[in-house]
Design an enzyme around this catalytic site. Structure first.
Site, PDB file in Angstrom:
ATOM      1  N   ASP A 111     -36.034 -46.982  69.921  1.00 35.95           N
ATOM      2  CA  ASP A 111     -35.780 -45.636  69.424  1.00 35.95           C
ATOM      3  C   ASP A 111     -34.392 -45.191  69.912  1.00 35.95           C
ATOM      4  OD1 ASP A 111     -37.224 -43.044  68.243  1.00 35.95           O
ATOM      5  OD2 ASP A 111     -36.445 -42.430  70.196  1.00 35.95           O
ATOM      6  N   HIS A 293     -44.240 -46.776  64.687  1.00 31.57           N
ATOM      7  CA  HIS A 293     -42.999 -46.565  65.433  1.00 31.57           C
ATOM      8  C   HIS A 293     -43.066 -47.057  66.877  1.00 31.57           C
ATOM      9  CE1 HIS A 293     -39.199 -44.732  66.495  1.00 31.57           C
ATOM     10  NE2 HIS A 293     -39.766 -44.045  67.457  1.00 31.57           N
TER      11      HIS A 293
END
Length: 316
Positions: A111, A293
């Site tokens: 991320d 994610h």
């Protein structure tokens, strides 16, 4: 399916002064000195995100260094927004290498941590020997600042833009709804959908009907809630508030990643893979996992297997 036993066991932290701040650093495998690997979390995350990777990397012979980066946990949280640009974040990691006496290391980022690792690699190429990034592909630098482009395409309520254009608004909502926000954010098996109107992070903090299934156990969620109830979210959000500043800072460096690189993407991650990744990262190997994610947590065994296999084929 991840079959690893959920665990709260994690190295005890050490506070280390680097680059004008103090970082809370979780270290394991010091007996493997000489083979450093640095794990860089994203937002709103913690070094604890790597709890499944740390023991596997130590067992494979690596000296694992996992900081809570500035703005997170018990690391420093400077008040100035500009203290969170990628030059400062990369400088923290360079100074961390200096602290341990390493010329270079393998860096792993997820991320926003991937954004920092990509940036570190072009800003300080001699300090990075290999790159492993999860979720966020290399951010190609176009002709227009990133935020300006995002605002035009995705609108002023898109959370990247909103964080910048309405400073303090989202911070206050997230701070007031810390547990609900984190519980709703850390999910698995969420359906992919196009961006919806409004600030997605504020919506997550307020909704009672999140998509998908909980990713974290109650004990794991409690680790996150305790950390962010103490710090608030502003330090991490300030990373977003430097997005255009970062675009300018990266304008005068060679944009090509020359090091061997591994890119791990989740097939159900709303962060889309880059169709032209190899143009900027010519020595990249791309792997796709059946994941959302939070790849290293959701597919911990597969993530470990992919990383260790790649390192074994190219590690020194």
């Amino acid at each position: 399916m991840n079959t690893l036993t959920p665990s709260l066991s994690f190295p005890q932290p050490t506070l280390i002064a680097v680059n004008g701040v103090t970082l809370e650093v979780f270290e394991a495998g010091r007996e493997n000195a000489g083979r450093p690997i640095v794990l860089c979390h994203g937002w709103p995350d913690l070094a604890f995100t790597w709890r499944y990777q740390v023991p596997a990397l130590v067992a494979a012979g690596y000296h694992v260094i996992a900081p809570n980066q500035r703005g997170f946990g018990n690391s420093s949280r400077p008040s100035e927004v500009t203290a969170y640009d990628v030059a400062q974040l990369a400088g923290d990691l360079v100074a961390l290498l200096d602290h341990y006496g390493y010329e270079d290391a393998t860096f792993v980022g997820h991320d926003w941590g991937a954004m920092v690792v990509w940036s570190l690699t072009v800003l300080h190429p001699t300090r990075v020997n290999k790159v492993i990034c999860l979720s966020l592909p290399y951010p190609a630098r176009g002709e227009r600042p990133w935020l300006e482009f995002m605002e035009e395409v995705l609108g002023s309520d898109y959370y990247f833009v909103h964080f910048n254009r309405q400073p303090g608004v989202a911070d206050a909502v997230l701070d007031a709804n810390t547990e609900r926000f984190l519980r709703n954010l850390y999910r698995r098996n969420e359906p992919l959908q196009a961006p919806q109107p409004g600030n997605a992070m504020i919506e997550l903090a307020l909704t009672d009907s999140p998509h998908g299934e909980p990713l974290l156990s109650a004990d794991e969620l409690a680790v996150y809630v305790a950390a962010f109830e103490k710090t608030g979210f502003t330090g991490g959000i300030n990373w977003y508030r430097n997005f255009d500043r970062d675009w300018h800072l990266l304008g005068d460096v060679d944009p090509i990643i020359h090091q061997p690189a591994l890119m791990i993407s989740g097939d159900r991650d709303p962060v889309a893979p880059s169709p032209n990744l190899a143009e900027f990262v010519p020595n990249v190997e791309e792997v796709h996992l059946d994941s959302g994610h939070w790849i290293q947590q959701e597919q911990a065994e597969a993530t470990n297997r992919v990383i260790l296999d790649w390192l074994s084929r190219g590690a020194s």
